[in-house]
Structure formats: C-alpha cells, structure tokens
Design an enzyme around this catalytic site. Sequence first.
Site, PDB file in Angstrom:
ATOM      1  N   GLY A   1      21.286 -14.863  33.475  1.00  0.00           N
ATOM      2  CA  GLY A   1      20.532 -15.184  32.256  1.00  0.00           C
ATOM      3  C   GLY A   1      19.620 -14.082  31.775  1.00  0.00           C
TER       4      GLY A   1
ATOM      5  CB  ALA B   1      21.235  -4.452  29.567  1.00  0.00           C
TER       6      ALA B   1
ATOM      7  CG  ASP C   1      22.118 -12.365  25.630  1.00  0.00           C
ATOM      8  OD1 ASP C   1      21.298 -13.208  25.235  1.00  0.00           O
ATOM      9  OD2 ASP C   1      22.697 -12.418  26.729  1.00  0.00           O
TER      10      ASP C   1
HETATM   11  O1  PMV Z   1      22.539 -16.498  30.091  1.00  0.00           O
HETATM   12  P1  PMV Z   1      22.617 -15.457  29.033  1.00  0.00           P
HETATM   13  O2  PMV Z   1      21.675 -14.347  29.198  1.00  0.00           O
HETATM   14  O3  PMV Z   1      24.014 -14.979  28.801  1.00  0.00           O
HETATM   15  O4  PMV Z   1      22.118 -16.166  27.674  1.00  0.00           O
HETATM   16  C1  PMV Z   1      22.951 -17.031  26.987  1.00  0.00           C
HETATM   17  C2  PMV Z   1      22.216 -17.636  25.836  1.00  0.00           C
HETATM   18  C3  PMV Z   1      22.986 -18.769  25.185  1.00  0.00           C
HETATM   19  O5  PMV Z   1      22.159 -19.256  24.129  1.00  0.00           O
HETATM   20  C4  PMV Z   1      23.239 -19.893  26.163  1.00  0.00           C
HETATM   21  C5  PMV Z   1      24.311 -18.298  24.626  1.00  0.00           C
HETATM   22  C6  PMV Z   1      24.202 -17.384  23.435  1.00  0.00           C
HETATM   23  O6  PMV Z   1      25.201 -16.726  23.135  1.00  0.00           O
HETATM   24  O7  PMV Z   1      23.149 -17.343  22.771  1.00  0.00           O
END
Ligand code: PMV
Length: 311
Positions: free
Chosen positions: A98, A104, A147
């Site tokens: 997450g 990155a 992200d």
């Molecule tokens: O877990 P991560 O860092 O890949 O964050 C995903 C965030 C979500 O809202 C669940 C998916 C997205 O694409 O925004």
Amino acid sequence: MATAPGKIILFGEHAVVYGRPAIAIPLTQLRATAVVASATQPGIRLIAPDLGQDMLLSDAPPDDPLAAVIRQVQTAVNLPTLPDMTITVSSQIPVASGLGSGAAITAAVVRALAEFLGVSHLATPEWVSTLTYEVEKIHHGTPSGIDNTVVAYEMPVYFIRQQRQNHIEPFTVARPLHLLVADTGVRSSTKIAVGDVRRQWQENPVKFEALFDGCGRITQAARAAIETGDVAALGPLMVENHALLQEMTVSSPELDRLVTTAIAAGASGAKLSGAGRGGNMIALVTPEMETVVHAALLAAGAKRVLITTLA
Ligand code: PMV
C-alpha cells in the site's frame, strides 16, 4: 540516476476508483532509485538486486514490469531503437503493502531513462505521471491514477479521477500532522482487492455507491480540516473512513488490530491505507503521544513503524 518516493493515502482509497475524491501524500523517506548506464555488452540489461533479477530485455517475459516501462518510454520519445545500457533498480519501499512501490520504481526508471536518452526536458511531473499510469494499468487493471500522481508530483494532492483529465489539486496544511505508518507485514495484491470491491459493487450497487459517497464526504471534510488546522476533527474522520473500508471487506484482522491498538494507546485516529487486506495502516498522533503509540503498534505485531509529518 533518478529517485521517486513512496506514498500514503490519507483518505478515500477504493472510492477514488469510482470518481470520489481522495487525499494522498508522498512518503519521502522511502524511495525507489533507478540508475541507467551505458553498457559495453550488446543489449539492454535489467538488474533488480532486491528481487535477484538480472536479465536482458530481449529475454524478459511479456508482462515484466521493467520491460513495460522501457517500452513506454521508447514509444513516448519515438525512438526506433535504444542504445545498449544497463538499468539497475532498487527500492526501500516494501512491495505489495500500500505504499506505492510499483509506481515509485516506474517513475524513477522513467526519469533516469529520459535523462540517459537526452530528453530530460520532457520529464515533467505530468509526463512521468502519465507514463507511470500506463504501466500501472498493465498490472492493476483499473488504477485510479492517484499513486502515479503523488509519486511523480511528489506533493500532497487532493485527487479526483475524471474522464479526459484528472482533477489534481495541491492543498495547504495549516498545522503539521504527525503520522505513524505501521506495516502489518502481510503482503496483499492491489489488483485482487480492487477486483473484489468491483464485484461487490456490481452485485450491490446501491450499498457500494453509498459507501463510496460516505468516503467522498469524509475526504472533503478532511481536506477542510487540514486547510483550517482543525487537527482534532481528523482523527474521527479516519476512524469513520476505516469503518467504511471494513464494510467494503478490504480490512483484515491484522489491520483492525493495529487500528484498535493505536486508538487505545492514544492516537486521535487510525485507518488502513491503500488497497488493504494487508499492507500498512496509519495513525494520527500528537508529538506527545508519538512514542507511546509507536511502541504499542510494535507490541501489537507491526513489522515496522515509520514516523512522517505532513507540514
Ligand atoms: O495499495 P496501493 O498503494 O496500490 O493503493 C491502491 C489505492 C486504491 O484506491 C485501492 C486503488 C487505486 O487505484 O486508487
């Protein structure tokens, strides 16, 4: 050589995929690094020491993430062939937790490659973000774009996914926020969590639209609180957001335990951050409570606890 930071989502994950606003900030102390150097041997060599990977681009499987980044850059700069080179990537950001490690690494490679190819003038945050998004799509299916935006712009953003052009707004922080970021140590796939939410939304659109609306309202209220320095309002908003994420089934026993522990130890709020099911949670603390909550999270099983300040 180029680097890019990790990120944390403060409010609005998952709902952001469905057009609701979300807030994310860069996690500048954890970074991915890419080094591109000319090679004396023929070919393009991809080295990721952390993953024990060392291969030629020509041997890379079709879904290899690094190979995808190189193809994206090559297409974007319109070069029929690339020079022989060695691309080495490393990252302090734990994968599948997450913190945006994939985005990155991609952003760092895009920047380093642009520099190596003599087109660094192209590498604006917007360009890096767009190319990073294309690579994220290959691996995540339907990423919201938050992200790649945060890691490429490297600043806190209020983000709304939109057709044609996403709404990306920097915001002011009236009073510093002290956050702890605790890792459950459980690796989790963003693609699976996002896919599960999509299936449940398709089966029960009324319920899930209401959950997403709730997250959107929380994010808007949180932004107002951050901009006016109403730090006391933020903790309860985090707790509310976590409850909605639990209803979306993206929390986990480990995340819930760390959230409950943080609040019992004196954090003003806590929630999971990112895709959930594992990965990291965040807790909002006062400087006075930081040490106590930090110790409580480790005692409750957190594998690592970072301290970060949004100022
Ligand atoms: O877990 P991560 O860092 O890949 O964050 C995903 C965030 C979500 O809202 C669940 C998916 C997205 O694409 O925004």
